[in-house]
Design a protein around this motif. Structure first.
Motif, PDB file in Angstrom:
ATOM      1  N   VAL A  14      18.017 -10.917  32.556  1.00  0.00           N
ATOM      2  CA  VAL A  14      17.915 -10.334  33.643  1.00  0.00           C
ATOM      3  C   VAL A  14      19.101  -9.120  33.885  1.00  0.00           C
ATOM      4  N   ARG A  15      20.292  -9.499  32.990  1.00  0.00           N
ATOM      5  CA  ARG A  15      21.322  -8.498  33.254  1.00  0.00           C
ATOM      6  C   ARG A  15      21.107  -7.391  32.357  1.00  0.00           C
ATOM      7  N   THR A  16      20.498  -7.257  31.423  1.00  0.00           N
ATOM      8  CA  THR A  16      19.900  -6.188  30.710  1.00  0.00           C
ATOM      9  C   THR A  16      18.996  -5.033  31.399  1.00  0.00           C
ATOM     10  N   LYS A  17      17.966  -5.834  32.197  1.00  0.00           N
ATOM     11  CA  LYS A  17      17.242  -5.230  33.033  1.00  0.00           C
ATOM     12  C   LYS A  17      18.080  -4.410  34.035  1.00  0.00           C
ATOM     13  N   LEU A  18      19.011  -5.418  34.723  1.00  0.00           N
ATOM     14  CA  LEU A  18      19.725  -4.612  35.788  1.00  0.00           C
ATOM     15  C   LEU A  18      20.372  -3.475  35.201  1.00  0.00           C
ATOM     16  N   ILE A  19      21.068  -3.490  34.172  1.00  0.00           N
ATOM     17  CA  ILE A  19      21.834  -2.302  33.605  1.00  0.00           C
ATOM     18  C   ILE A  19      20.856  -1.252  33.354  1.00  0.00           C
TER      19      ILE A  19
END
Length: 58
Positions: free
Chosen positions: A2-7
């Protein structure tokens, strides 16, 4: 994950906003140049565009 998609979403947003800003600055600079040419007149004494030949005076 999820953090990768947010970044990636943040990077895409920043790039799209930056691209829009660059486009706006370029178009505004071009418009300012056209206004300056209309106000002060053309800077070229012998235009070469449009198939005109340069006349050389001796």
């Amino acid at each position: 994950m999820v953090r990768t998609k947010l970044i990636l979403a943040i990077i895409a947003t920043v790039m799209s906003v930056g691209g829009t800003g660059v486009w706006f600055l370029v178009s505004e600079r071009q418009a300012a140049q056209v206004r300056r040419e209309k106000f002060f007149g053309s800077t070229k004494e012998y235009p070469t565009s449009g198939g005109e030949k340069v006349k050389i005076e001796w």
